[in-house]
Design a protein around this motif. Structure first.
Motif, PDB file in Angstrom:
ATOM      1  N   LEU A 156       0.717  -1.245  -0.014  1.00  0.00           N
ATOM      2  CA  LEU A 156       0.195  -0.071   0.071  1.00  0.00           C
ATOM      3  C   LEU A 156       0.628   1.449  -0.007  1.00  0.00           C
ATOM      4  O   LEU A 156       0.550   2.365  -0.721  1.00  0.00           O
ATOM      5  CB  LEU A 156      -1.164   0.038   1.075  1.00  0.00           C
ATOM      6  N   SER A 158       3.765   1.561  -2.462  1.00  0.00           N
ATOM      7  CA  SER A 158       3.738   1.663  -3.673  1.00  0.00           C
ATOM      8  C   SER A 158       2.524   2.596  -4.208  1.00  0.00           C
ATOM      9  O   SER A 158       2.314   3.565  -4.943  1.00  0.00           O
ATOM     10  CB  SER A 158       4.241   0.895  -4.076  1.00  0.00           C
ATOM     11  N   VAL A 159       1.396   1.938  -3.352  1.00  0.00           N
ATOM     12  CA  VAL A 159      -0.686   2.329  -4.308  1.00  0.00           C
ATOM     13  C   VAL A 159      -0.603   4.282  -3.791  1.00  0.00           C
ATOM     14  O   VAL A 159      -0.627   4.865  -4.381  1.00  0.00           O
ATOM     15  CB  VAL A 159      -1.467   1.557  -3.547  1.00  0.00           C
ATOM     16  N   TYR A 162       1.718   6.565  -5.548  1.00  0.00           N
ATOM     17  CA  TYR A 162       0.692   6.962  -7.470  1.00  0.00           C
ATOM     18  C   TYR A 162      -0.679   7.569  -6.834  1.00  0.00           C
ATOM     19  O   TYR A 162      -1.011   8.876  -7.561  1.00  0.00           O
ATOM     20  CB  TYR A 162       0.283   5.691  -7.629  1.00  0.00           C
ATOM     21  N   SER A 165       0.960  11.008  -6.816  1.00  0.00           N
ATOM     22  CA  SER A 165       1.745  11.730  -8.096  1.00  0.00           C
ATOM     23  C   SER A 165       0.894  11.726  -9.137  1.00  0.00           C
ATOM     24  O   SER A 165       0.656  12.701  -9.809  1.00  0.00           O
ATOM     25  CB  SER A 165       1.994  10.036  -8.733  1.00  0.00           C
ATOM     26  N   ALA A 166      -1.660  10.708  -8.994  1.00  0.00           N
ATOM     27  CA  ALA A 166      -1.830  11.210  -8.912  1.00  0.00           C
ATOM     28  C   ALA A 166      -2.709  12.618  -9.030  1.00  0.00           C
ATOM     29  O   ALA A 166      -3.062  13.386  -9.570  1.00  0.00           O
ATOM     30  CB  ALA A 166      -3.073  10.226  -9.290  1.00  0.00           C
TER      31      ALA A 166
ATOM     32  N   TRP B 226      10.009  -4.264  -4.773  1.00  0.00           N
ATOM     33  CA  TRP B 226       8.709  -4.278  -3.646  1.00  0.00           C
ATOM     34  C   TRP B 226       7.742  -4.882  -4.587  1.00  0.00           C
ATOM     35  O   TRP B 226       6.958  -5.557  -4.157  1.00  0.00           O
ATOM     36  CB  TRP B 226       7.828  -2.258  -3.548  1.00  0.00           C
ATOM     37  N   PRO B 269      -6.834   9.085 -13.914  1.00  0.00           N
ATOM     38  CA  PRO B 269      -5.132   9.147 -14.322  1.00  0.00           C
ATOM     39  C   PRO B 269      -4.292   7.724 -14.823  1.00  0.00           C
ATOM     40  O   PRO B 269      -4.856   6.423 -14.131  1.00  0.00           O
ATOM     41  CB  PRO B 269      -4.767   8.956 -12.842  1.00  0.00           C
ATOM     42  N   GLU B 271      -1.908   6.553 -13.260  1.00  0.00           N
ATOM     43  CA  GLU B 271      -1.503   6.100 -12.701  1.00  0.00           C
ATOM     44  C   GLU B 271      -2.012   4.769 -11.777  1.00  0.00           C
ATOM     45  O   GLU B 271      -1.707   3.797 -10.885  1.00  0.00           O
ATOM     46  CB  GLU B 271      -0.880   7.015 -10.870  1.00  0.00           C
ATOM     47  N   ALA B 275      -0.939   1.485  -9.938  1.00  0.00           N
ATOM     48  CA  ALA B 275      -0.724   0.888  -8.714  1.00  0.00           C
ATOM     49  C   ALA B 275      -2.340  -0.316  -9.242  1.00  0.00           C
ATOM     50  O   ALA B 275      -2.037  -1.243  -7.874  1.00  0.00           O
ATOM     51  CB  ALA B 275      -1.975   2.156  -7.995  1.00  0.00           C
ATOM     52  N   TYR B 278      -0.576  -3.930  -7.570  1.00  0.00           N
ATOM     53  CA  TYR B 278      -0.304  -4.173  -5.990  1.00  0.00           C
ATOM     54  C   TYR B 278      -1.291  -4.330  -5.813  1.00  0.00           C
ATOM     55  O   TYR B 278      -2.086  -5.442  -4.648  1.00  0.00           O
ATOM     56  CB  TYR B 278       0.710  -2.536  -5.512  1.00  0.00           C
ATOM     57  N   ILE B 282      -2.856  -7.691  -3.608  1.00  0.00           N
ATOM     58  CA  ILE B 282      -3.603  -8.262  -2.129  1.00  0.00           C
ATOM     59  C   ILE B 282      -5.196  -8.841  -2.072  1.00  0.00           C
ATOM     60  O   ILE B 282      -5.220  -9.261  -1.909  1.00  0.00           O
ATOM     61  CB  ILE B 282      -3.045  -6.591  -1.609  1.00  0.00           C
TER      62      ILE B 282
END
Lengths: 359, 305
Positions: A156, A158-159, A162, A165-166, B226, B269, B271, B275, B278, B282
């Motif tokens: 999370l 890394s999420v 982002y 960043s968004a 990661w 976006p 991104e 994301a 990931y 999960i």
């Protein structure tokens, strides 16, 4: 015939002398290991260590800077300790810090009409809740579905990177400069300065308060006792009638909240806007600090202050001797590894044993 | 059609570094050690590879040096997590901090504050199928990509499931007490797994600096370690499933790069694509739930009493 033999045996209760000696030995070991790098950087290790450890403490300005750079480290250290004490391995303080920072950067834009104390309170509460919210999913998955929290909290982070960043490339992109940087927060949302003409602000006192709260909860409340029991061993805690899941869930959420506060303090105390670089890995360093502080509130505070000295000192070394500033990072990591080895060493002792053989 | 072919080719390129690291992590986790030093080891590998290639003028020397540095990093992790029995999250993150710091320190010392980042002539791409349609452009890849998909992955699968060493390695990750009782040296097997794993992680990093970029930058690894950790779980600790995961990740990554380059205005976006892997991991963890076949002894230091 006698034969002298050295044996290594377990020593469960290291003496007080050992415990006091440990930080000194760690420091010495770290010094020896890093001096090779300093020599490679064509500087004198002793001189470098003077700038590193003594210079930051010798002027008023740099002393205040030490407190400024310790602030996020104290908070993430406390956050991580909260979770680790209850046996919940929260590796996600970095993401939770950014969750708090986003909340602060957002709330800071709309609280301009409020008087300062109220605005700052809104920011802190908002940041705490945001950090908590970001910590909720892995904590809930852990207690409900036994999903390993180490990996989910790590992912999370890394999420969250982002999401930041968004936001910075989308709605919050600075319309004038085009930089990925959120608009400035309102002046009434700034944390008040503690010392004029310095960067030291209320955030530091909040961090100190967090240490005290951690100490109080862990050692003076029934919940703290439960946390430590769960941290020592879940089956035994369950056998003793403790609601292990509930204890872990609450600890994890509080941990996330405190990490969120660290984000608020960086936005409202130092930067006044969000960028993708407000944290220099503070969430991860918090784990190292919690470990060095042996999950003890005062130990965590001391370790964070010390890391603040190193961070400030690394800047001085770099300016004065031209040694790359990354020496600070290397020194912190080396210190962790040396101390871990020392922790282990203190539980053993070498004894000379004379044994008699008949040959 | 051209779009799909070039996207597939890019997918393989993007997947290579992450797959190398993920296979490395598969070895270590199968032996019972979660190596969070992966991110730092990749970064270190990228740096050492670049540095040695730059001063020696030989890309292969750079790659070899990177692999050796990765093996050493793996052995350091073994010293702490296996011999000292230190908490694996803490020692792993400490290793990542140490190796990132060392790389940046050395990079700054060697290259100072150069205005433009230094670069080297990277490995060339091969094109074994020449101008054949589809196969031609698709086969335009680095030798390292070929080696990774055609040698490293099948070899890992064969070693883990069909060799005596692999059997012991997996057993050490499941039930070290029993393996020890059977006369196998648990410590030696874990040291070996961490050494192999470290070498592969560093090779993954070196692929970035020696092939994909031909340069070393601060953000060269940027979380790929990661991702690799996620892929190992997503792939259930099986080299081929891990490969599948790396292709999915490489695909979404390559797709978002294309979409950005095309300047398309998307309602979401870009991104989101980044994301996604990931979140999928999960979700996969939740679905596997209590049945996720974690190596039983993962995270548990082994102490011989």
């Amino acid at each position: 015939m006698s034969k002298a033999q050295f044996i290594i045996e377990k020593n469960e209760n290291p003496s007080v002398g050992w415990r006091l000696l440990l930080p000194i030995l760690s420091l010495l070991g770290t010094f020896i290991l890093t001096s090779g790098l300093i020599l490679w950087g064509k500087a004198n290790p002793l001189e470098a260590y003077y700038y590193f450890l003594i210079a930051p403490l010798s002027s008023r300005f740099s002393l205040l800077e030490v407190l400024v750079s310790s602030t996020p480290l104290i908070l993430t250290g406390v956050a991580v300790t909260f979770a680790f004490s209850a046996g919940y391995y929260n590796i996600g303080a970095e993401g939770q810090l950014y969750a708090g920072a986003i909340a602060a950067a957002g709330l800071g834009l709309i609280v301009g009409k409020l008087p300062m104390p109220l605005a700052v309170t809104v920011m802190l509460v908002g940041g705490f809740l945001a950090g908590m919210a970001w910590a909720w999913l892995p904590a809930w998955l852990k207690v409900k579905w036994a999903v390993d929290e180490v990996v989910t909290t790590l992912l999370l982070n890394s999420v969250m990177a982002y999401i930041v960043s968004a936001l910075l490339n989308g709605p919050w992109r600075n319309p004038e400069s085009g930089w990925p940087q959120s608009p400035e927060i309102a002046p009434s949302a700034h944390l008040p300065k503690l010392v004029a003409h310095s960067r030291l602000n209320l955030g530091f006192l909040i961090a100190v308060l967090a240490v005290i709260v951690l100490w109080f909860v862990l050692t003076r409340t029934p919940f703290g006792l439960k946390m430590r029991a769960v941290g020592l061993g879940k089956p035994a805690a369950r056998f003793a009638g403790i609601d292990v899941e509930r204890t872990m869930l609450i600890s994890a959420l509080v941990s996330g909240g405190i990490a969120g506060i660290a984000g608020v303090c960086e936005i409202a105390g130092i930067q006044y806007h969000l960028t993708d670089a407000i944290s220099a890995g503070y969430g991860y360093t918090g784990i190292i600090i919690a470990t060095l502080g042996a999950l003890n509130a005062w130990g965590v505070g001391a370790a964070a202050l010390f890391f603040g000295v190193i961070d400030t000192g690394a800047q001085t070394v770099s300016r004065s001797l031209g040694v790359p500033v990354y020496l600070g990072e290397v020194t912190q990591a080396t210190m962790l590894l040396v101390t871990l080895a020392m922790f282990l060493l203190q539980h053993y002792r070498i004894r000379r044993r004379t044994s008699w053989t008949s040959s | 059609m051209d779009f799909i072919v070039s996207l597939s080719a890019a997918t393989l390129r993007v997947a290579t570094s992450i797959l190398l690291a993920a296979i490395g992590e598969t070895y270590t986790e199968r032996a019972g050690v979660l190596n969070l030093g992966i991110e730092g080891t990749m970064f270190f590998g990228a740096f050492v590879g670049f540095y040695v290639a730059d001063i020696s003028g030989s890309l292969w020397s750079g790659l070899l040096a990177a692999i050796i540095s990765g093996i050493l990093a793996g052995l350091l992790m073994a010293l702490f997590s296996v011999s000292f029995g230190v908490n694996q999250h803490v020692s792993g993150l400490g290793l990542t901090l140490l190796l990132s710091g060392l790389s940046l320190y050395a990079f700054r010392l060697r290259y100072g504050g150069l205005a433009t980042p230094p670069s080297i002539e990277p490995f060339p791409q091969l094109r074994p199928f020449g101008d054949l349609p589809i196969l031609g452009p698709l086969s335009e890849q680095y030798l390292l990509t070929y080696l990774t998909f055609l040698v490293i992955v099948p070899l890992a699968w064969w070693i883990l499931y069909y060799t005596d060493f692999g059997l012991k390695l997996r057993a050490v990750g499941e039930n070290p007490e029993a393996v020890d009782a059977a006369g196998v040296n648990v410590y030696a097997i874990r040291y070996a797994a961490l050494a192999i794993g470290g070498g592969l992680m560093a090779a993954g990093g070196a692929f970035l600096s020696l092939a994909q970029l031909g340069a070393f930058t601060h953000g060269i690894v940027s979380g790929r370690g990661w991702v690799a950790i996620a892929l190992v779980i997503f792939g259930n600790w099986d080299p081929f499933k891990v490969t599948l995961g790396s292709l999915i990740f490489g695909g979404t990554f390559a797709l978002q790069l294309r979409l950005q380059a095309m300047g398309l205005q998307l309602p979401i976006p870009y991104e989101t694509f980044l994301a996604l892997p990931y979140l999928v991991t999960i979700l996969a963890l939740v679905l596997a739930g209590r049945n996720a076949s974690y190596p039983a002894a993962l995270l548990k230091p082994y102490r011989r009493e």
